[in-house]
Design an enzyme around this catalytic site. Structure first.
Site, PDB file in Angstrom:
ATOM      1  N   SER A 158      30.381   4.030   1.644  1.00  0.00           N
ATOM      2  CA  SER A 158      30.681   5.618   1.803  1.00  0.00           C
ATOM      3  C   SER A 158      30.061   6.595   1.628  1.00  0.00           C
ATOM      4  O   SER A 158      30.322   6.254   0.286  1.00  0.00           O
ATOM      5  CB  SER A 158      32.240   4.851   2.976  1.00  0.00           C
ATOM      6  N   TYR A 183      40.023   5.041  -1.999  1.00  0.00           N
ATOM      7  CA  TYR A 183      39.018   4.818  -1.361  1.00  0.00           C
ATOM      8  C   TYR A 183      37.430   5.050  -1.809  1.00  0.00           C
ATOM      9  O   TYR A 183      36.965   4.137  -2.069  1.00  0.00           O
ATOM     10  CB  TYR A 183      39.107   5.081  -0.051  1.00  0.00           C
TER      11      TYR A 183
END
Length: 319
Positions: A158, A183
């Site tokens: 990502s 994350y």
């Protein structure tokens, strides 16, 4: 330092769909494993691959939900897998290896994002454990089926990798917790995994890639409060999707991982980070575009591999 992180002019872009990148590519006789291939981008990836003729195995934490979501698709097999449980990873890999099949495309798609502080296994931070360590162990345990077919291994990372490099002194967030930085670390780990796997596997014809699929509203956002998504401009007060940041459709979001797994344009390449169906450029200073150097550093990639092997007890390349 020279880098392979430069566009190749694929002819595809942010608006391309998974079906677009598969046009003219027949996948009859090919087998793909797509973790989480029953929801969001994973579901669209599974649909596109099966339309092109591939057989797809979908390991799922919720097999009944997966079978319901995939009902009516030919060439799909569902099995049990919880990436946060290394015993579950081992059991799935053993069942697959017992089938005697080889893997052509391994797409590490499943993941969690910005969840509340959660511990799995021996107290591991859940995002690092699920997004990275579970997939690390899965690929290593499946190596006897990945190596013979000269598979491509695709890790869905990502743009969130910009939030954090690897916190080498505290990878499991024992000192404080920030859901977005956690994350980011997990997504950086996805890229570093591809960098080192490609170095280890290229001699056997196995190539590895990592990628940013784009911004897409999917069940990945399930841990985010509605108010936070409104504040970020993702949805309105009624929960309707907005488009100020150029959100993609799920079909567009699946395109880059399908392109990574199947495109002849990537023959002879590997160990790189992709976005919008092309190789990404290095990140400009101060901007969240392209790929950060901390995610493609071969020394950090090797260090992460060694740490992952120590934590999981699995390394297909150990002497």
């Amino acid at each position: 330092m020279s880098t392979a992180q430069h566009k190749i002019g694929s002819g595809f872009g942010a608006d391309s769909t998974a079906d677009d990148v598969l046009e003219g590519i027949g996948l009859g006789g090919k087998l793909a494993i797509v973790t989480g291939g029953y929801s969001g981008l994973g579901l669209e990836t599974t649909r596109a691959l099966t339309r092109a003729g591939a057989e797809v195995v979908v390991p799922a934490r919720r097999p009944d939900s997966a079978r319901e979501a995939l009902a009516g698709l030919d060439g799909v097999e569902v099995d049990q897998l919880d990436l946060g449980d290394l015993d579950s990873v081992r059991a799935f890999a053993e069942r697959f290896l017992d089938s005697g099949r080889t893997v052509d495309f391994m797409i590490n798609n499943a993941g969690i994002m910005a969840c509340p502080e959660t511990r799995v296994g021996p107290g591991w931070e859940a995002q690092f454990a699920t997004n990275h360590l579970g997939h690390y162990a899965l690929v290593n345990r499946l190596w006897p089926a990945i190596e013979p077919g000269g598979a491509r291994v695709v890790s869905v990372s990502s743009r969130g990798h910009h939030f954090s490099g690897i916190r080498w002194d505290d990878v499991h967030w024992q000192r404080g917790y920030d859901k977005w930085e956690a994350y980011g670390q997990a997504k950086t780990a996805n890229v570093l995994f591809a960098v080192h796997l490609d170095r280890l596997g290229r001699g056997q014809g196995v190539r590895a890639f990592a990628l940013h699929p784009g911004g897409i509203l999917t069940p990945l956002q399930r841990h985010l409060p509605k108010a936070e998504m409104v504040e970020r401009g993702w949805i309105d007060e009624q929960g309707n999707a907005l488009n100020p940041e150029g959100f993609k459709s799920p079909q567009q979001g699946a395109a880059t991982q399908v392109w990574a797994a199947t495109s002849p344009q990537l023959e002879g390449l590997g160990g790189v980070y992709l976005e919008d169906c092309d190789i990404a450029e290095p990140a400009p200073e101060g901007e969240r575009l392209g790929v950060r150097d901390w995610a493609t550093d071969p020394e950090q990639a090797a260090r992460l591999w060694a740490l992952s092997a120590e934590l999981t007890g699995v390394d297909a390349f150990a002497a």
